[in-house]
Design an enzyme around this catalytic site. Structure first.
Site, PDB file in Angstrom:
ATOM      1  N   ASP A  41       0.855  -1.195   0.000  1.00  0.00           N
ATOM      2  CA  ASP A  41       0.000   0.000   0.000  1.00  0.00           C
ATOM      3  C   ASP A  41       0.890   1.244   0.000  1.00  0.00           C
ATOM      4  OD1 ASP A  41      -2.347  -1.456   0.205  1.00  0.00           O
ATOM      5  OD2 ASP A  41      -2.623  -1.088   2.346  1.00  0.00           O
ATOM      6  N   ARG A  54      -1.287  -0.424  -8.652  1.00  0.00           N
ATOM      7  CA  ARG A  54      -2.665  -0.063  -8.293  1.00  0.00           C
ATOM      8  C   ARG A  54      -2.712   1.466  -8.327  1.00  0.00           C
ATOM      9  NH1 ARG A  54      -3.646  -0.649  -2.241  1.00  0.00           N
ATOM     10  NH2 ARG A  54      -3.994  -2.850  -2.621  1.00  0.00           N
TER      11      ARG A  54
HETATM   12  C1  LIG Z   1      -8.741  -1.056  -3.780  1.00  0.00           C
HETATM   13  C2  LIG Z   1      -8.310   0.252  -3.187  1.00  0.00           C
HETATM   14  C3  LIG Z   1      -7.066   0.352  -2.612  1.00  0.00           C
HETATM   15  C4  LIG Z   1      -6.629   1.578  -2.082  1.00  0.00           C
HETATM   16  N1  LIG Z   1      -5.354   1.693  -1.615  1.00  0.00           N
HETATM   17  C5  LIG Z   1      -4.913   2.890  -1.208  1.00  0.00           C
HETATM   18  C6  LIG Z   1      -3.552   3.097  -0.838  1.00  0.00           C
HETATM   19  O1  LIG Z   1      -2.720   2.175  -0.873  1.00  0.00           O
HETATM   20  N2  LIG Z   1      -3.168   4.345  -0.449  1.00  0.00           N
HETATM   21  C7  LIG Z   1      -4.055   5.397  -0.403  1.00  0.00           C
HETATM   22  O2  LIG Z   1      -3.641   6.521  -0.079  1.00  0.00           O
HETATM   23  N3  LIG Z   1      -5.347   5.226  -0.732  1.00  0.00           N
HETATM   24  C8  LIG Z   1      -5.796   4.009  -1.123  1.00  0.00           C
HETATM   25  N4  LIG Z   1      -7.110   3.870  -1.485  1.00  0.00           N
HETATM   26  C9  LIG Z   1      -8.079   4.946  -1.180  1.00  0.00           C
HETATM   27  C10 LIG Z   1      -8.154   5.948  -2.316  1.00  0.00           C
HETATM   28  O3  LIG Z   1      -6.939   6.652  -2.404  1.00  0.00           O
HETATM   29  C11 LIG Z   1      -9.315   6.947  -2.113  1.00  0.00           C
HETATM   30  O4  LIG Z   1      -9.162   7.604  -0.893  1.00  0.00           O
HETATM   31  C12 LIG Z   1     -10.691   6.291  -2.149  1.00  0.00           C
HETATM   32  O5  LIG Z   1     -10.740   5.206  -3.029  1.00  0.00           O
HETATM   33  C13 LIG Z   1     -11.737   7.315  -2.598  1.00  0.00           C
HETATM   34  O6  LIG Z   1     -11.462   7.737  -3.914  1.00  0.00           O
HETATM   35  P1  LIG Z   1     -12.387   7.363  -5.165  1.00  0.00           P
HETATM   36  O7  LIG Z   1     -11.498   7.054  -6.306  1.00  0.00           O
HETATM   37  O8  LIG Z   1     -13.323   6.306  -4.814  1.00  0.00           O
HETATM   38  O9  LIG Z   1     -13.103   8.714  -5.571  1.00  0.00           O
HETATM   39  P2  LIG Z   1     -13.935   9.803  -4.771  1.00  0.00           P
HETATM   40  O10 LIG Z   1     -13.950  10.992  -5.627  1.00  0.00           O
HETATM   41  O11 LIG Z   1     -13.448   9.954  -3.348  1.00  0.00           O
HETATM   42  O12 LIG Z   1     -15.356   9.147  -4.686  1.00  0.00           O
HETATM   43  C14 LIG Z   1     -16.168   8.939  -5.844  1.00  0.00           C
HETATM   44  C15 LIG Z   1     -17.505   8.369  -5.404  1.00  0.00           C
HETATM   45  O13 LIG Z   1     -17.319   7.062  -4.859  1.00  0.00           O
HETATM   46  C16 LIG Z   1     -18.146   6.864  -3.753  1.00  0.00           C
HETATM   47  N5  LIG Z   1     -17.320   6.688  -2.555  1.00  0.00           N
HETATM   48  C17 LIG Z   1     -16.019   6.965  -2.421  1.00  0.00           C
HETATM   49  N6  LIG Z   1     -15.560   6.653  -1.191  1.00  0.00           N
HETATM   50  C18 LIG Z   1     -16.626   6.185  -0.530  1.00  0.00           C
HETATM   51  C19 LIG Z   1     -16.833   5.676   0.784  1.00  0.00           C
HETATM   52  N7  LIG Z   1     -15.850   5.608   1.673  1.00  0.00           N
HETATM   53  N8  LIG Z   1     -18.084   5.274   1.126  1.00  0.00           N
HETATM   54  C20 LIG Z   1     -19.097   5.308   0.233  1.00  0.00           C
HETATM   55  N9  LIG Z   1     -18.972   5.778  -1.028  1.00  0.00           N
HETATM   56  C21 LIG Z   1     -17.762   6.211  -1.403  1.00  0.00           C
HETATM   57  C22 LIG Z   1     -19.021   8.076  -3.657  1.00  0.00           C
HETATM   58  O14 LIG Z   1     -20.181   7.844  -4.404  1.00  0.00           O
HETATM   59  C23 LIG Z   1     -18.180   9.151  -4.284  1.00  0.00           C
HETATM   60  O15 LIG Z   1     -18.932  10.211  -4.795  1.00  0.00           O
HETATM   61  C24 LIG Z   1      -7.528   2.682  -2.070  1.00  0.00           C
HETATM   62  C25 LIG Z   1      -8.783   2.573  -2.660  1.00  0.00           C
HETATM   63  C26 LIG Z   1      -9.177   1.396  -3.231  1.00  0.00           C
HETATM   64  C27 LIG Z   1     -10.516   1.327  -3.891  1.00  0.00           C
END
Ligand SMILES: Cc1cc2nc3c(=O)[nH]c(=O)nc-3n(C[C@H](O)[C@H](O)[C@H](O)COP(=O)(O)OP(=O)(O)OC[C@H]3O[C@@H](n4cnc5c(N)ncnc54)[C@H](O)[C@@H]3O)c2cc1C
Length: 304
Positions: A131, A181
């Site tokens: 991560d 990722r």
């Molecule tokens: C498989 C995976 C691995 C990850 N690994 C890391 C990592 O190693 N390091 C790191 O810094 N971050 C990691 N993240 C977190 C990532 O960086 C974001 O903080 C998170 O995924 C929210 O971004 P988004 O792309 O979904 O878009 P956003 O713009 O935040 O969200 C888009 C839409 O998705 C939905 N959504 C988003 N989050 C949520 C929630 N928590 N609950 C409900 N609905 C939601 C909502 O409808 C929102 O409008 C990971 C995320 C995923 C999916």
């Protein structure tokens, strides 16, 4: 503003100790956390596998403060790899936080532990993702990754599109054909280092995805955002010649409707499944991403 407050609270140890002992909070956390034991997590993996989804298991824990703790966290992950190899009908890889295996103490401690994990996974035909955490750890995380990727191909890195440096890092990872990722980034970072506006973060995400799709690096499109999902689908259509695998990746409990829909449409779908008793900081970061989740918790408290 609320996001900043929640991210701040996610780091408060005393609040963590209080919340962890609170049965109501524990029950609410189950929406995003598969349980506290490996047995519970294995049950969730089995169910997701049956529904056509791949899984990455995350044994929750954050930065450790001693070499013993780092070694113990590594041992725990090796036990997960052993258990996964023994189970039939259960398929999952693992994801680790570099600070959980010692990065904040000493780079070489993290390197030693990450090597143990890569070896153990290699022996069992499994895979370990590192991560990406706060920006202060990006250089050392990547340096550990590059050193080990020369030896082991069953490890992967993470790129955060909010970081301004990520284009250069993505090009380097793509050049090496390393599994990446791509996510937006979950920590609070200053404007000097990270884009702050959603549009800038999204534009960066699409740019980085284009770099990955132009390469033969296996790519994980980690997002719940419809715009990023559409960009991913478009780039897959535009790169029919690509041999390296591409999959969508989402967090357990977030946009469950979309998980099933993407599987039905024939896309690779991996669910990141966290479990363990140190769920508080992870849970708070999920609240920070979507304040509506906090309302859901507060409403449940009112109705309790
Ligand atoms: C498989 C995976 C691995 C990850 N690994 C890391 C990592 O190693 N390091 C790191 O810094 N971050 C990691 N993240 C977190 C990532 O960086 C974001 O903080 C998170 O995924 C929210 O971004 P988004 O792309 O979904 O878009 P956003 O713009 O935040 O969200 C888009 C839409 O998705 C939905 N959504 C988003 N989050 C949520 C929630 N928590 N609950 C409900 N609905 C939601 C909502 O409808 C929102 O409008 C990971 C995320 C995923 C999916």
């Amino acid at each position: 503003m609320l996001r900043s407050v929640l991210l701040y609270l996610s780091e408060q140890k005393r609040l963590q100790d209080f919340v962890l002992g609170w049965g109501f909070a524990r029950r609410r956390s189950r929406r995003f956390v598969a349980g506290e034991t490996l047995d519970e997590a294995i049950g969730v993996v089995r169910d997701l596998n049956v529904r056509g989804m791949d899984v990455t298991l995350d044994h929750l824990g954050e930065s450790v403060e001693s070499e013993d703790q780092a070694d113990k966290a590594t041992d725990d992950y090796i036990k997960i790899l052993e258990r996964l190899a023994e189970e039939t009908g259960v398929k999952a890889t693992i994801s680790i936080k570099p600070t959980q295996i010692g990065l904040a103490i000493d780079r070489d401690l993290c390197l030693k532990n990450m090597r143990r994990l890569a070896e153990s996974a290699h022996e069992r035909g499994n895979f370990v993702r590192m991560d990406m955490e706060a920006s202060c750890y990006v250089d050392t995380t990547l340096s550990v990754f590059y050193e080990l990727f020369d030896e082991f191909k069953n490890i992967g890195a993470v790129i955060q599109s909010y970081l301004k440096r990520s284009e250069e890092d993505t090009r380097e990872l793509a050049r090496r054909g390393a599994p990446v990722r791509l996510c937006k980034g979950a920590y609070k970072e200053p404007p000097a280092l990270a884009f702050q506006k959603k549009k800038e973060i999204n534009d960066s995400y699409v740019r980085l995805l284009e770099i990955l799709m132009d390469s033969e690096a296996p790519a994980g499109i980690a997002t719940h955002d419809d715009l990023m999902i559409e960009a991913g689908k478009r780039l897959m259509r535009e790169h029919p010649e690509r041999n390296a695998p591409v999959e969508f990746q989402m967090l357990y409990g977030v946009r469950r409707d979309m998980h099933a829909k993407l599987v039905e449409e024939g896309y690779g779908m991996r669910i990141y499944v966290p479990y363990g008793n140190e769920w508080y900081p992870y849970f708070m970061r999920r609240m920070a991403e979507r304040p509506a989740n906090l309302l859901f918790v507060l409403r449940a408290m009112g109705g309790k």
